[in-house]
Motif scaffolding. Structure first.
Motif, mmCIF file in Angstrom:
data_model
loop_
_atom_site.group_PDB
_atom_site.id
_atom_site.type_symbol
_atom_site.label_atom_id
_atom_site.label_comp_id
_atom_site.label_asym_id
_atom_site.label_seq_id
_atom_site.Cartn_x
_atom_site.Cartn_y
_atom_site.Cartn_z
ATOM 1 N N ARG A 20 57.283 62.148 24.954
ATOM 2 C CA ARG A 20 58.364 63.101 25.259
ATOM 3 C C ARG A 20 58.025 64.493 24.718
ATOM 4 N NH1 ARG A 20 61.834 58.931 23.646
ATOM 5 N NH2 ARG A 20 62.240 60.005 21.683
ATOM 6 N N SER A 30 57.677 67.818 26.848
ATOM 7 C CA SER A 30 58.473 69.003 26.514
ATOM 8 C C SER A 30 57.587 70.236 26.381
ATOM 9 C CB SER A 30 59.232 68.783 25.201
ATOM 10 O OG SER A 30 60.238 67.835 25.367
ATOM 11 N N ARG A 57 64.742 72.386 24.978
ATOM 12 C CA ARG A 57 64.473 71.000 25.382
ATOM 13 C C ARG A 57 64.713 70.015 24.234
ATOM 14 N NH1 ARG A 57 62.239 74.340 28.365
ATOM 15 N NH2 ARG A 57 61.847 73.966 30.557
ATOM 16 N N LEU A 71 61.022 75.200 23.700
ATOM 17 C CA LEU A 71 61.025 73.847 23.132
ATOM 18 C C LEU A 71 62.393 73.510 22.539
ATOM 19 C CD1 LEU A 71 57.527 73.851 21.426
ATOM 20 C CD2 LEU A 71 58.289 72.291 23.227
ATOM 21 N N ALA A 115 63.723 70.051 21.091
ATOM 22 C CA ALA A 115 62.678 69.824 20.089
ATOM 23 C C ALA A 115 63.211 70.259 18.733
ATOM 24 C CB ALA A 115 61.420 70.614 20.436
#
Length: 150
Positions: free
Chosen positions: A31, A35, A104, A101, A106
């Motif tokens: 993942r 990402s 997304r 990021l 992160a």
């Protein structure tokens, strides 16, 4: 239950737990890579935003310190890290990459790691090109000397 049965049961449970943890870590790593790819696409399309922590000087400092430390661990000389971060265009690109990021989901640490990996990849690319150009142009200087002699 005797001692051997307990040991076998504990071994089976530990093996199952490790197997499950390994699957989780592989999934998380996959993942993270996805990402990063999607964040680069956003960056290239011009739709990457700045991270939420960008105006917090303490958080920005912590981000840069962590990213530098990780890049050092990846073998990038400190001087090269500072040169990279001092380049306005590259710095802006790295910060927007961290923002993409973050968008997304992160974590802060994952953003630092991704930026450090990017700095390391950039350094490794520059080193490969430097070596390749030395090899390429070393033959050119010999050719020029031979031509001058003729």
């Amino acid at each position: 239950m005797d001692t051997l049965s307990v040991a076998v049961l504990l071994f089976a449970l530990a093996t199952a737990a490790l197997w499950r943890a390994l699957i989780h870590l592989k999934s998380r790593a996959q993942r993270f890579e996805e990402s990063k790819k999607a964040a680069w696409v956003s960056l290239q399309c011009g739709s990457a935003d700045l991270p939420s922590w960008i105006q917090n000087e303490e958080r920005l400092s912590a981000f840069l310190f962590g990213a530098q430390r990780l890049a050092l661990r990846k073998g990038v000389p400190h001087r090269k890290i500072l040169e990279t971060l001092a380049t306005e265009h590259v710095f802006g690109q790295l910060i927007r990459f961290a923002g993409a990021l973050e968008h997304r989901k992160a974590t802060f640490a994952e953003q630092q790691l991704a930026v450090a990996e990017t700095v390391a990849e950039r350094f490794n690319y520059e080193e490969r090109m430097r070596v390749a150009s030395k090899i390429f142009f070393s033959g050119c200087s010999t050719d020029q000397k031979e031509r001058q002699e003729i």
